[in-house]
Design a protein around this motif. Structure first.
Motif, mmCIF file in Angstrom:
data_model
loop_
_atom_site.group_PDB
_atom_site.id
_atom_site.type_symbol
_atom_site.label_atom_id
_atom_site.label_comp_id
_atom_site.label_asym_id
_atom_site.label_seq_id
_atom_site.Cartn_x
_atom_site.Cartn_y
_atom_site.Cartn_z
ATOM 1 N N ASP A 1 0.844 -1.194 0.000
ATOM 2 C CA ASP A 1 0.000 0.000 0.000
ATOM 3 C C ASP A 1 0.880 1.245 0.000
ATOM 4 O O ASP A 1 1.864 1.334 0.752
ATOM 5 C CB ASP A 1 -0.892 0.011 1.243
ATOM 6 N N GLY A 2 0.530 2.190 -0.842
ATOM 7 C CA GLY A 2 1.297 3.420 -0.957
ATOM 8 C C GLY A 2 2.325 3.385 -2.080
ATOM 9 O O GLY A 2 2.910 4.417 -2.412
ATOM 10 N N PHE A 3 2.536 2.195 -2.685
ATOM 11 C CA PHE A 3 3.521 2.051 -3.758
ATOM 12 C C PHE A 3 2.863 1.715 -5.099
ATOM 13 O O PHE A 3 3.528 1.259 -6.025
ATOM 14 C CB PHE A 3 4.555 0.987 -3.377
ATOM 15 N N GLU A 4 1.572 1.985 -5.205
ATOM 16 C CA GLU A 4 0.851 1.694 -6.449
ATOM 17 C C GLU A 4 1.423 2.469 -7.635
ATOM 18 O O GLU A 4 1.446 1.976 -8.772
ATOM 19 C CB GLU A 4 -0.640 2.010 -6.280
ATOM 20 N N ALA A 5 1.909 3.695 -7.383
ATOM 21 C CA ALA A 5 2.464 4.503 -8.469
ATOM 22 C C ALA A 5 3.717 3.869 -9.061
ATOM 23 O O ALA A 5 4.037 4.095 -10.238
ATOM 24 C CB ALA A 5 2.783 5.918 -7.967
ATOM 25 N N VAL A 6 4.421 3.067 -8.269
ATOM 26 C CA VAL A 6 5.603 2.382 -8.787
ATOM 27 C C VAL A 6 5.180 1.337 -9.819
ATOM 28 O O VAL A 6 5.802 1.209 -10.877
ATOM 29 C CB VAL A 6 6.393 1.727 -7.642
ATOM 30 N N ARG A 7 4.131 0.599 -9.521
ATOM 31 C CA ARG A 7 3.626 -0.382 -10.488
ATOM 32 C C ARG A 7 3.194 0.320 -11.776
ATOM 33 O O ARG A 7 3.479 -0.155 -12.885
ATOM 34 C CB ARG A 7 2.462 -1.157 -9.887
ATOM 35 N N ARG B 1 9.961 8.413 -4.051
ATOM 36 C CA ARG B 1 8.842 9.294 -3.676
ATOM 37 C C ARG B 1 7.852 8.552 -2.785
ATOM 38 O O ARG B 1 7.354 9.099 -1.788
ATOM 39 C CB ARG B 1 8.153 9.824 -4.936
ATOM 40 N N ALA B 2 7.573 7.315 -3.153
ATOM 41 C CA ALA B 2 6.617 6.533 -2.348
ATOM 42 C C ALA B 2 7.186 6.241 -0.958
ATOM 43 O O ALA B 2 6.463 6.298 0.046
ATOM 44 C CB ALA B 2 6.284 5.230 -3.066
ATOM 45 N N ALA B 3 8.486 5.963 -0.908
ATOM 46 C CA ALA B 3 9.109 5.654 0.386
ATOM 47 C C ALA B 3 9.053 6.853 1.326
ATOM 48 O O ALA B 3 8.849 6.696 2.547
ATOM 49 C CB ALA B 3 10.556 5.228 0.165
ATOM 50 N N LEU B 4 9.218 8.045 0.793
ATOM 51 C CA LEU B 4 9.171 9.244 1.631
ATOM 52 C C LEU B 4 7.756 9.584 2.075
ATOM 53 O O LEU B 4 7.567 10.248 3.105
ATOM 54 C CB LEU B 4 9.763 10.438 0.870
ATOM 55 N N ALA B 5 6.787 9.111 1.297
ATOM 56 C CA ALA B 5 5.390 9.468 1.580
ATOM 57 C C ALA B 5 4.727 8.545 2.585
ATOM 58 O O ALA B 5 3.721 8.920 3.224
ATOM 59 C CB ALA B 5 4.588 9.482 0.281
ATOM 60 N N VAL B 6 5.219 7.333 2.713
ATOM 61 C CA VAL B 6 4.530 6.362 3.603
ATOM 62 C C VAL B 6 4.968 6.558 5.059
ATOM 63 O O VAL B 6 6.040 7.118 5.335
ATOM 64 C CB VAL B 6 4.808 4.906 3.180
#
Length: 381
Positions: free
Chosen positions: A11-17, A376-381
């Motif tokens: 969850d929170g890494f959907e943009a990576v996919r 970006r996702a890592a910083l946001a979660v």
């Protein structure tokens, strides 16, 4: 053509996919690749396309990251000392004016012995002991310690000989015992025969006409420093693109370029280095990770003929490849396009592999967008 993307993201890494899918849709129809990432020891991205989840690929110079993690562990233990002369461990290295070089300078690509005058045979290039024996007698191509240049095919043999002299064991043996086996990493320095069916042969670069013209226009010659460093001047010149396809290279796992891994293995290595995993403390203490990620050689690389940045054995990833990463990020790309690094400040560990050799070599261009999306996702979660 829409190609299926396999795997999962947290969850929170959907943009990576989504970014991975968008990139794969633009790639050649035969694309195979894998993307994996951890944050603070938790796997958050595990994606692949065009192949299998557990496929293994040649990872070229990303091997250097595994090799120098071993060196970092031995320095951390007190077995090796960075500011001792190399000759303290390896007396024969003093030949031809190399006697004052320290281990710190050696692993920062400052030794000046990027190859030999006549080159290596394929059999020698697969064997770190033979490479080290030849280089001990080699006159350096610049005064050791005064400049730096990428020791592309030999740095692992040089540092590996220091490891062997200090411990009585090969670097590959120490790596297997202290790093690969305890974590079950799919990142091998010496591929066991039982895993050979998982290996996917490397495919050569497939440049467009414009890209081919650019490659053909690059300056070069059989006796340039770059040719010597990449063994293109030898009686049997090295074909870097297809090097992992040599079974001897895979079996012996030379510590500069012979590693075989999946993206899970690449990312898992760096996650183990900086984060707690499976109840185990990080392999590297914060001070050790900071020292090995610290800039040691920055500026004009005499081999690459371009601006480069190295820590100790590792590339200074935030400067060399991905400026959005935190200060002290360290890792190593591979010529075929793979990339692997740790960003201790965000807790991110990243691994990417691909089967076809990427234009123009080094970390494939897609790593900027993929690593950027993960960060970006890592910083946001």
């Amino acid at each position: 053509m829409t190609r299926e993307i396999h795997g999962t993201v947290a969850d929170g890494f959907e943009a990576v996919r989504e970014e991975f899918a968008a990139f794969v849709a633009e790639e050649q129809p035969d694309y195979e690749g894998q993307l994996c990432a951890y944050v603070h020891g938790r796997r958050v991205v595990d994606l692949w396309a065009g192949g299998e989840a557990d496929a293994l690929y040649g990872v070229y110079s990303s091997t250097k990251g595994a090799a120098h993690l071993v060196v970092a562990l031995l320095v951390q233990d007190g077995t090796l000392e960075l500011d001792r002369k190399v000759t303290y461990y390896w007396p024969e290295f003093a030949a031809e004016g190399k006697g004052q070089l320290t281990l710190r300078e050696l692993i920062a690509h400052r030794a000046g012995v990027v190859g030999t005058d006549t080159g290596f045979s394929p059999q020698e290039l697969a064997d770190d002991r033979q490479i080290a024996e030849r280089l001990a007698d080699q006159r350096p191509f610049w005064r050791p310690g005064t400049a730096f240049g990428y020791h592309a095919l030999v740095i692992g043999a040089l540092t590996g000989e220091v490891v062997r002299r200090a411990t009585g064991r090969t670097l590959q043996e120490v790596y297997e015992e202290r790093v690969r086996a305890p974590y079950g990493l799919d990142f091998f320095l010496g591929l066991p025969a039982a895993h050979e069916p998982r290996f996917r042969t490397a495919l050569p670069m497939a440049p467009t006409a414009k890209q081919r013209a650019l490659l053909d226009s690059l300056p070069g010659g059989p006796d340039t420093l770059a040719s010597i460093a990449f063994n293109r001047h030898a009686a049997e010149p090295t074909d870097l693109e297809l090097l992992p396809n040599d079974p001897l290279v895979r079996a012996k796992g030379p510590a500069s370029v012979g590693g075989v891994a999946s993206a899970r293995g690449l990312a898992g290595l760096y996650a183990a280095a900086i984060s707690e995993r499976e109840g185990k403390a990080p392999l590297l203490k914060e001070d050790t990770a900071a020292e090995f990620g610290q800039f040691h050689s920055v500026g004009y690389d005499l081999v690459a003929r371009a601006h480069k940045s190295y820590g100790l054995g590792f590339q200074a990833t935030a400067d060399t490849w991905h400026p959005f990463l935190g200060a002290g990020a360290f890792g190593h790309s591979g010529a075929g396009g793979c990339q692997a690094f740790a960003d201790p400040r965000s807790g991110l560990a990243y691994g990417y592999t691909r089967r076809r050799f990427a234009f123009p070599g080094g970390a494939a261009q897609e790593n900027d967008r993929l690593a950027g999306a993960v960060h970006r996702a890592a910083l946001a979660v």
